[in-house]
Design a protein around this motif. Structure first.
Motif, PDB file in Angstrom:
ATOM      1  N   GLY A 109      41.844  28.515  42.263  1.00  0.00           N
ATOM      2  CA  GLY A 109      42.792  28.495  41.166  1.00  0.00           C
ATOM      3  C   GLY A 109      44.013  29.342  41.486  1.00  0.00           C
ATOM      4  O   GLY A 109      44.142  29.913  42.570  1.00  0.00           O
ATOM      5  N   TYR A 142      43.052  41.719  38.232  1.00  0.00           N
ATOM      6  CA  TYR A 142      42.944  40.543  39.088  1.00  0.00           C
ATOM      7  C   TYR A 142      43.461  39.268  38.427  1.00  0.00           C
ATOM      8  O   TYR A 142      43.741  38.279  39.108  1.00  0.00           O
ATOM      9  CB  TYR A 142      41.498  40.349  39.537  1.00  0.00           C
ATOM     10  N   GLY A 143      43.602  39.277  37.114  1.00  0.00           N
ATOM     11  CA  GLY A 143      44.162  38.123  36.425  1.00  0.00           C
ATOM     12  C   GLY A 143      43.181  36.992  36.190  1.00  0.00           C
ATOM     13  O   GLY A 143      43.591  35.893  35.796  1.00  0.00           O
ATOM     14  N   ASP A 144      41.895  37.233  36.427  1.00  0.00           N
ATOM     15  CA  ASP A 144      40.896  36.174  36.221  1.00  0.00           C
ATOM     16  C   ASP A 144      39.890  36.540  35.145  1.00  0.00           C
ATOM     17  O   ASP A 144      38.831  35.900  35.028  1.00  0.00           O
ATOM     18  CB  ASP A 144      40.171  35.880  37.535  1.00  0.00           C
ATOM     19  N   GLU A 192      51.491  36.650  42.047  1.00  0.00           N
ATOM     20  CA  GLU A 192      50.725  35.404  41.961  1.00  0.00           C
ATOM     21  C   GLU A 192      49.766  35.288  43.138  1.00  0.00           C
ATOM     22  O   GLU A 192      50.146  35.527  44.287  1.00  0.00           O
ATOM     23  CB  GLU A 192      51.664  34.211  41.934  1.00  0.00           C
ATOM     24  N   TYR A 217      46.261  32.570  39.990  1.00  0.00           N
ATOM     25  CA  TYR A 217      46.064  33.723  39.109  1.00  0.00           C
ATOM     26  C   TYR A 217      47.302  34.623  39.132  1.00  0.00           C
ATOM     27  O   TYR A 217      47.995  34.737  40.149  1.00  0.00           O
ATOM     28  CB  TYR A 217      44.837  34.527  39.565  1.00  0.00           C
ATOM     29  N   GLN A 218      47.568  35.234  37.990  1.00  0.00           N
ATOM     30  CA  GLN A 218      48.665  36.196  37.873  1.00  0.00           C
ATOM     31  C   GLN A 218      48.063  37.601  37.880  1.00  0.00           C
ATOM     32  O   GLN A 218      47.669  38.132  36.841  1.00  0.00           O
ATOM     33  CB  GLN A 218      49.475  35.950  36.592  1.00  0.00           C
ATOM     34  N   SER A 219      47.948  38.186  39.064  1.00  0.00           N
ATOM     35  CA  SER A 219      47.398  39.541  39.165  1.00  0.00           C
ATOM     36  C   SER A 219      48.490  40.559  38.838  1.00  0.00           C
ATOM     37  O   SER A 219      49.682  40.247  38.878  1.00  0.00           O
ATOM     38  CB  SER A 219      46.854  39.787  40.572  1.00  0.00           C
ATOM     39  N   TYR A 278      37.627  35.343  44.290  1.00  0.00           N
ATOM     40  CA  TYR A 278      38.099  34.434  43.242  1.00  0.00           C
ATOM     41  C   TYR A 278      37.433  33.067  43.355  1.00  0.00           C
ATOM     42  O   TYR A 278      37.030  32.639  44.459  1.00  0.00           O
ATOM     43  CB  TYR A 278      39.606  34.211  43.387  1.00  0.00           C
TER      44      TYR A 278
END
Length: 534
Positions: free
Chosen positions: A90, A67-69, A111, A92-94, A87
């Motif tokens: 913000g 999930y990139g978080d 993204e 995030y780069q998942s 989320y």
């Protein structure tokens, strides 16, 4: 392009997931990693930040999401399903991780913007497709947005099409016209941002690509009316004064000329005074037709003998592309004793009237010299032969005599009572036995081949080796022999030492036989007596 079709049963899948033995002979090395991975990301409009991932791809059995978080990855979930994640606000780069049946993975970065602000600065680009009628492509971009919905405004299509913010979406209307299009850009906020426009979906009225190039044919096998490929009958009038409402012009596309008939009800094509085409010896009349709006065209041959008159054959057309029409001359002569020794006019009738067409490559043709004699009778003892196709032997099972990557047409026919395979418009064709053939005890490959057209004939044998897997292209697996300048119009018996197939060593796992001919696509080739022998 060349392939073996894998049939993976539930039993095999069970072996892959649960078998602890190294003795399994299931080999999936020939399968590639997942490809063309993408994902649609949507978010609920309730200030919760709940995002839904809908991934897509080719050759995928399951996905998981990073999930990139900083939270743990998702569990793997099946292809065709979705997963959700909540989320905080913000960007995030998942990472979308796709796994295939072999365990290989492919990963892309996606993204994800989660904003509790309504989308702002919404910009919408919309345009008609340059080559497909009524097709509209739209792209919407907005600050703070994650995705958008498009309502294209066609009656009976109330559901929107959804796309990621900044990515394009296309839609093809049934009819041209003005449609009210509504775009709804969405973030995680409760409030959305909309854009509305009345947009005209346009009918493409002319082709954007030339008609297919006719094949190379001997001059004596063609009577051409209109084509830059062949020599046309001189003096033909493509717009005689028959008091029709049809309009006419010669359209030029990148220096390629073609006939254009507008508002077509009917149109004649008249040969020069005194010119009569005897098409009795021809097999077909051909023409290429492009239209945006005409579903059906009636094509008439007209005899100069009034008592003989005219006969028509009706052909369906496909909109927005070239329709290549080949009508057997027998389709005309089978109608009430019609004869074709003195054709002096053609006639075209559109159904319904008032539509537009473009036409190129109007000609009569025959496929070549007639084949009337059977191939030579094989003389080898049955105990010394592994036969794939011959009336003289018992044949091994063959899964297909025309693989789906071939453009050739296969006809199962007979000559002088002997079964043969007839390939028309041969470029190349693959033949696959049901099980690999062990030819290690054989010394020769035999085939009888007949054509009035070819200038070269090629044969490939494909040995899959001990692992039983084709690893794609290249003469490390495809072992070729080239027959230059084969005799035309007679059976050519090819008895080829297996040692002549360069690089063919084991000979124990023959899984494919490939024929090709030059000139490519211009050949009709008959095949008989396909076997290995010693």
């Amino acid at each position: 392009m060349k392939k073996i079709h894998f049939i993976i049963s539930l039993f095999v899948l069970a072996l892959l997931s649960g078998c602890e033995s190294d003795d399994s002979n299931v080999n999936l090395d020939g399968l590639s990693a997942p490809a063309n991975i993408a994902a649609l990301t949507t978010v609920t409009q309730d200030n919760t930040g709940k995002v839904t991932f809908t991934p897509t791809g080719e050759g995928v059995t399951q996905y998981k999401i990073n999930y990139g978080d900083g939270t743990p990855d998702s569990d793997y979930f099946a292809s065709g399903t979705t997963t959700t994640h909540t989320y905080k606000e913000g960007v995030y780069q998942s990472k979308i991780i796709a796994m295939g049946i072999t365990g290989e993975t492919t990963q892309i970065t996606k993204e994800v913007m989660v904003s509790f602000k309504a989308p702002a600065n919404l910009k919408v680009e919309i345009a008609n497709d340059v080559s497909i009628s009524n097709k509209v492509t739209l792209k919407a971009t907005a600050d703070f947005a994650l995705f958008y919905d498009v309502y294209f405004g066609e009656t009976g299509k109330p559901e929107p099409i959804t796309a990621n913010n900044g990515e394009s979406v296309s839609y093809t209307y049934k009819e041209p016209g003005v449609y009210s299009i509504r775009v709804v850009s969405k973030s995680a906020a409760i409030k959305t941002t909309e854009y509305k426009i009345d947009f005209t979906a346009k009918l493409i009225l002319n082709p954007t690509a030339s008609a297919p190039t006719p094949p190379n044919r001997p001059a004596g096998n063609v009577i051409s009316v209109y084509s830059s490929k062949y020599t046309d009958l001189a003096g033909t009038d493509f717009f005689p004064n028959w008091s029709q409402s049809t309009g006419y012009s010669e359209f030029k596309l990148n220096e390629d000329k073609m006939l254009n008939y507008t508002n077509l009800n009917y149109e004649g094509i008249a040969f020069a005074d005194g010119v009569k085409a005897n098409v009795t010896a021809m097999d077909y009349i051909h023409m290429d037709v492009w239209t945006a709006d005409l579903p059906k065209l009636d094509i008439f041959l007209i005899s100069s003998t009034k008592i003989n008159g005219e006969r028509a054959v009706s052909k369906d057309l496909t909109a927005n592309q070239w329709t290549s029409i080949d009508i057997p001359i027998s389709a005309f002569t089978s109608q009430d004793g019609f004869t074709v020794a003195d054709i002096f006019q053609l006639k075209l009738v559109g159904t319904p009237s008032g539509k537009n067409i473009y036409i190129d490559n109007i000609y009569f043709y025959k496929n070549g010299e007639a084949l009337s004699t059977a191939a030579p009778t094989p003389v080898k003892a049955a105990t010394d032969v592994i036969s794939m196709f011959s009336d003289a032997y018992k044949n091994v099972p063959v899964a297909t005599w025309r693989t789906d990557w071939s453009a050739a047409t296969l006809e199962e026919t007979a000559v002088a009572g002997n079964a043969v395979k007839k390939y028309s418009n041969l470029n190349f064709v693959g033949i696959e036995p049901t099980a690999t053939i062990d030819a290690s005890g054989m010394t020769h490959f035999h085939v009888d081949v007949w054509s009035a057209d070819f200038t070269e004939f090629r044969i490939k044998l494909v040995d899959f080796g001990a692992n039983g897997v084709y690893n794609g292209g290249g003469d490390d697996k495809e072992h070729e022999v080239i027959i230059t300048a084969p005799a035309k119009g007679t059976w050519v018996s090819l008895d080829i030492p297996l040692s002549d197939f360069t690089g063919l060593t084991t000979r124990a796992h023959i899984a494919q036989l490939i024929y090709s001919a030059n000139p490519t696509g211009a050949n009709t080739v008959y095949i008989d007596n396909v076997y290995f022998h010693k």
